[in-house]
Design a protein around this motif. Structure first.
Motif, PDB file in Angstrom:
ATOM      1  N   LEU A 296       0.894  -0.970   0.012  1.00 48.40           N
ATOM      2  CA  LEU A 296      -0.066   0.101  -0.231  1.00 48.40           C
ATOM      3  C   LEU A 296       0.740   1.280   0.156  1.00 48.40           C
ATOM      4  O   LEU A 296       2.007   1.254   0.657  1.00 48.40           O
ATOM      5  CB  LEU A 296      -0.951   0.136   0.953  1.00 48.40           C
ATOM      6  CG  LEU A 296      -1.960  -1.253   1.377  1.00 48.40           C
ATOM      7  CD1 LEU A 296      -1.374  -2.071   2.421  1.00 48.40           C
ATOM      8  CD2 LEU A 296      -3.319  -0.663   1.915  1.00 48.40           C
ATOM      9  N   PHE A 297       0.303   2.300  -0.913  1.00 47.30           N
ATOM     10  CA  PHE A 297       1.183   3.349  -0.876  1.00 47.30           C
ATOM     11  C   PHE A 297       0.684   4.606  -0.002  1.00 47.30           C
ATOM     12  O   PHE A 297      -0.385   4.526   0.611  1.00 47.30           O
ATOM     13  CB  PHE A 297       1.161   3.745  -2.314  1.00 47.30           C
ATOM     14  CG  PHE A 297       1.994   2.825  -3.298  1.00 47.30           C
ATOM     15  CD1 PHE A 297       3.177   2.654  -3.199  1.00 47.30           C
ATOM     16  CD2 PHE A 297       1.229   1.998  -4.139  1.00 47.30           C
ATOM     17  CE1 PHE A 297       4.038   1.604  -4.086  1.00 47.30           C
ATOM     18  CE2 PHE A 297       1.810   1.056  -4.994  1.00 47.30           C
ATOM     19  CZ  PHE A 297       3.156   1.036  -4.987  1.00 47.30           C
ATOM     20  N   GLU A 298       1.238   5.704   0.335  1.00 45.45           N
ATOM     21  CA  GLU A 298       1.184   6.776   1.107  1.00 45.45           C
ATOM     22  C   GLU A 298      -0.343   7.285   0.960  1.00 45.45           C
ATOM     23  O   GLU A 298      -0.934   7.349  -0.186  1.00 45.45           O
ATOM     24  CB  GLU A 298       2.116   7.954   0.713  1.00 45.45           C
ATOM     25  CG  GLU A 298       1.664   8.646  -0.321  1.00 45.45           C
ATOM     26  CD  GLU A 298       3.096   9.617  -0.574  1.00 45.45           C
ATOM     27  OE1 GLU A 298       3.451  10.109   0.252  1.00 45.45           O
ATOM     28  OE2 GLU A 298       3.131  10.147  -1.792  1.00 45.45           O
ATOM     29  N   GLY A 299      -0.906   7.793   2.054  1.00 45.65           N
ATOM     30  CA  GLY A 299      -2.188   8.253   2.090  1.00 45.65           C
ATOM     31  C   GLY A 299      -2.783   8.507   3.580  1.00 45.65           C
ATOM     32  O   GLY A 299      -1.875   8.699   4.274  1.00 45.65           O
ATOM     33  N   CYS A 300      -3.804   8.661   4.056  1.00 43.23           N
ATOM     34  CA  CYS A 300      -4.336   8.891   5.299  1.00 43.23           C
ATOM     35  C   CYS A 300      -5.158   7.898   5.973  1.00 43.23           C
ATOM     36  O   CYS A 300      -5.582   8.159   7.118  1.00 43.23           O
ATOM     37  CB  CYS A 300      -5.089  10.288   5.425  1.00 43.23           C
ATOM     38  SG  CYS A 300      -6.722  10.251   4.287  1.00 43.23           S
ATOM     39  N   GLY A 301      -5.479   6.631   5.201  1.00 40.11           N
ATOM     40  CA  GLY A 301      -6.386   5.753   5.934  1.00 40.11           C
ATOM     41  C   GLY A 301      -5.717   4.411   5.662  1.00 40.11           C
ATOM     42  O   GLY A 301      -4.430   4.363   5.491  1.00 40.11           O
ATOM     43  N   ARG A 302      -6.446   3.180   5.938  1.00 41.69           N
ATOM     44  CA  ARG A 302      -5.756   2.031   5.841  1.00 41.69           C
ATOM     45  C   ARG A 302      -6.898   1.151   5.468  1.00 41.69           C
ATOM     46  O   ARG A 302      -8.179   1.049   5.786  1.00 41.69           O
ATOM     47  CB  ARG A 302      -5.399   1.638   7.100  1.00 41.69           C
ATOM     48  CG  ARG A 302      -4.780   0.236   7.223  1.00 41.69           C
ATOM     49  CD  ARG A 302      -4.026  -0.027   8.548  1.00 41.69           C
ATOM     50  NE  ARG A 302      -2.846   1.121   8.561  1.00 41.69           N
ATOM     51  CZ  ARG A 302      -2.160   1.222   9.756  1.00 41.69           C
ATOM     52  NH1 ARG A 302      -2.157   0.243  10.717  1.00 41.69           N
ATOM     53  NH2 ARG A 302      -1.208   2.051   9.801  1.00 41.69           N
ATOM     54  N   PHE A 303      -6.575   0.165   4.672  1.00 42.30           N
ATOM     55  CA  PHE A 303      -7.494  -1.037   4.009  1.00 42.30           C
ATOM     56  C   PHE A 303      -6.879  -2.422   3.978  1.00 42.30           C
ATOM     57  O   PHE A 303      -5.464  -2.177   3.937  1.00 42.30           O
ATOM     58  CB  PHE A 303      -8.357  -0.603   2.966  1.00 42.30           C
ATOM     59  CG  PHE A 303      -7.638  -0.700   1.773  1.00 42.30           C
ATOM     60  CD1 PHE A 303      -7.542  -1.849   1.035  1.00 42.30           C
ATOM     61  CD2 PHE A 303      -7.112   0.450   1.147  1.00 42.30           C
ATOM     62  CE1 PHE A 303      -7.012  -1.882  -0.282  1.00 42.30           C
ATOM     63  CE2 PHE A 303      -6.471   0.537   0.138  1.00 42.30           C
ATOM     64  CZ  PHE A 303      -6.268  -0.592  -0.721  1.00 42.30           C
ATOM     65  N   ALA A 304      -7.271  -3.456   3.899  1.00 44.04           N
ATOM     66  CA  ALA A 304      -6.470  -4.692   3.764  1.00 44.04           C
ATOM     67  C   ALA A 304      -7.183  -5.484   2.545  1.00 44.04           C
ATOM     68  O   ALA A 304      -8.342  -5.100   1.943  1.00 44.04           O
ATOM     69  CB  ALA A 304      -6.914  -5.622   5.180  1.00 44.04           C
ATOM     70  N   LEU A 305      -6.686  -6.450   2.395  1.00 43.69           N
ATOM     71  CA  LEU A 305      -7.116  -7.238   1.056  1.00 43.69           C
ATOM     72  C   LEU A 305      -8.211  -7.843   1.344  1.00 43.69           C
ATOM     73  O   LEU A 305      -9.237  -8.012   0.437  1.00 43.69           O
ATOM     74  CB  LEU A 305      -6.071  -8.346   0.767  1.00 43.69           C
ATOM     75  CG  LEU A 305      -6.357  -9.423  -0.225  1.00 43.69           C
ATOM     76  CD1 LEU A 305      -6.477  -8.695  -1.582  1.00 43.69           C
ATOM     77  CD2 LEU A 305      -5.471 -10.727  -0.344  1.00 43.69           C
ATOM     78  N   GLU A 306      -8.663  -8.445   2.739  1.00 44.17           N
ATOM     79  CA  GLU A 306      -9.919  -8.832   3.121  1.00 44.17           C
ATOM     80  C   GLU A 306     -11.165  -7.603   2.742  1.00 44.17           C
ATOM     81  O   GLU A 306     -12.196  -8.342   2.578  1.00 44.17           O
ATOM     82  CB  GLU A 306      -9.889  -9.344   4.549  1.00 44.17           C
ATOM     83  CG  GLU A 306      -9.360  -8.353   5.298  1.00 44.17           C
ATOM     84  CD  GLU A 306      -9.252  -9.008   6.678  1.00 44.17           C
ATOM     85  OE1 GLU A 306      -9.632  -8.257   7.705  1.00 44.17           O
ATOM     86  OE2 GLU A 306      -9.113 -10.231   6.979  1.00 44.17           O
ATOM     87  N   ASP A 307     -10.736  -6.715   2.861  1.00 46.20           N
ATOM     88  CA  ASP A 307     -11.776  -5.548   2.547  1.00 46.20           C
ATOM     89  C   ASP A 307     -12.093  -5.572   1.204  1.00 46.20           C
ATOM     90  O   ASP A 307     -13.321  -5.265   0.848  1.00 46.20           O
ATOM     91  CB  ASP A 307     -11.252  -4.227   3.156  1.00 46.20           C
ATOM     92  CG  ASP A 307     -11.137  -4.065   4.717  1.00 46.20           C
ATOM     93  OD1 ASP A 307     -11.770  -4.826   5.223  1.00 46.20           O
ATOM     94  OD2 ASP A 307     -10.166  -3.524   5.108  1.00 46.20           O
TER      95      ASP A 307
END
Length: 445
Positions: free
Chosen positions: A328-339
């Motif tokens: 994952l590259f830069e940003g302000c949140g987060r998610f995963a493959l399962e999402d």
């Protein structure tokens, strides 16, 4: 002796005495030596020190020449050029010293000064012309990084280590202080990232920002500095550190695509579409009964297709969840493959290398972010499995940012190397082809 002769002799004796005041008024007298012009700022600095300060500056006698006998004072051409007062437990403000116009070196290391440095105004200070060495380490100076120091364009050594300076390092520090050879900021309370401009200082040979609260990736230009220059910053990564940078990303906090047209054109388009829809509704009512029968038959066939498609996608999702690597590259949140796998998917198109889906993530780590993304599934052949070159290329593309280019936000490489998932921002304005060739083409001025 006759009175006439006596008067003549008295006049000859008194004439020189009468001329003495005239000679006294016109002859030069020896003048007292003029005081050193730097005496005022030095005495003001001494008087501003704390009363509890020991008599370390007892040699600073106002009747004496500072350049001759004052402790820590060195002069050049009769003006103060160096002031070194190290380890004397001095405490008080230092702004009076900014009035020394020829000062080239100031060292106040290992004292007890505690005034906020950011309040030191150097906008009109003569320091800007001559100061090259500024050593203020191991005191109790507080407040944010003093932006006024960026005006000292001749500065070569800046040592602020061991203080209570907080906030971020000014991003323009490397662009304004181009002559720096030393930058010591260790053992403070600085946070944020190390400015990239620090790596552009051509002669920087002594850098230390350890024991702070800095975060982010160390600029690549600073990779030659040792581990000790960046130690004890838990949020730092890359460079000479052993911690690899995890470029976690989720959708941007406020990352909307730039408007394609202005508001007036949008209103005209909406009005035109509304009129067309009214006419279409009237015509559609006539064929509604016939269309209803067709829709029922198609719905039954669609259910069969959706069930088959869901079965295949479920199998593919299970294969992808078995292993692989998510970057994952830069940003302000987060998610995963399962999402991604749990989200609802809508196919947008199919190309020569794979299919493209619009995925709306729900719950999980993506619950608080803008959850709509575009996922492109790329099928590799067995001989085209991922390698180091591809990983470096994707990492470089992931760092590109431009307002007119859709950014690559993440990618997932399956454990078998046969599938690659590319995650992009979702732009709701439609495809470029539709805007150029659709029923309402974009007017390019």
């Amino acid at each position: 002796m006759t009175p006439r002769r006596l008067h003549h002799h008295l006049s000859l004796l008194l004439a020189p005495l009468l001329l003495l005041p005239l000679f006294a008024a016109t002859s030069p007298l020896p003048l007292l030596p003029s005081p050193n012009p730097d005496l005022g700022p030095l005495l003001a600095f001494k008087l501003s020190l704390s009363r509890h300060t020991p008599a370390a500056l007892s040699s600073w006698d106002p009747a004496a020449d500072p350049c001759a006998s004052w402790r820590g004072v060195s002069c050049r051409g009769g003006r103060v050029a160096r002031l070194v007062l190290v380890g004397l437990r001095l405490d008080g403000p230092i702004h009076h010293l900014a009035g020394l116009p020829r000062l080239a070196l100031l060292s106040l290391n290992n004292n007890s000064f505690s005034s906020p440095l950011h309040r030191l105004d150097l906008s009109l200070s003569p320091w800007r012309s001559h100061l090259k060495h500024l050593h203020l380490s191991h005191n109790r100076f507080s407040g944010p990084f003093p932006v006024s120091f960026l005006r000292l364009r001749r500065l070569r050594r800046l040592d602020l280590a061991g203080n209570l300076i907080s906030g971020t390092i000014p991003p323009e520090i490397g662009l304004l202080l181009r002559r720096l050879l030393t930058l010591r900021l260790e053992e403070n309370e600085l946070d944020g990232a190390i400015p990239v401009s620090v790596g552009s200082i051509p002669g920087l040979t002594d850098l230390n920002v350890s024991h702070n609260r800095l975060v982010g990736e160390i600029p690549r230009q600073l990779s030659s500095f040792p581990l000790s220059s960046f130690a004890a910053n838990p949020g730092l990564c890359g460079g000479s550190l052993l911690r690899r940078c995890l470029k976690n990303w989720t959708a941007s906090c406020d990352r909307r695509p730039p408007p394609m047209v202005n508001g007036r054109k949008i209103r005209k388009w909406v009005a035109a579409i509304a009129g067309a829809m009214s006419a279409t509704i009237a015509a559609a009512a006539a064929v509604a009964m016939v269309a209803l029968l067709c829709l029922k038959r198609r719905a039954k066939n669609r259910e069969v297709e959706v069930a088959e498609k869901g079965r295949k996608e479920g199998e593919e999702a299970e294969e992808a969840e078995e292993g692989g690597r998510m970057e994952l590259f830069e940003g302000c949140g987060r998610f995963a493959l399962e999402d991604l796998m749990r989200g609802s998917a809508e196919m947008l198109g199919r190309g020569a290398v794979g299919s493209t889906y619009r995925v709306v993530m729900e719950g999980g780590q993506a619950a608080e972010v803008e959850a709509a993304v575009v996922v492109k599934r790329v099928r590799r052949r067995v001989k085209e499995k991922s390698g180091k070159e591809e990983e470096e290329l994707l990492g470089e593309i992931g760092g590109w940012r431009h307002p007119n280019v859709v950014s690559l936000r993440a990618y997932h490489d399956s454990s078998t190397g046969e599938e690659l998932l590319l995650v992009y921002d979702y732009l709701p304005s439609g495809s470029l082809s539709n805007l150029l060739h659709g029923p309402f083409p974009l007017l390019v001025s």
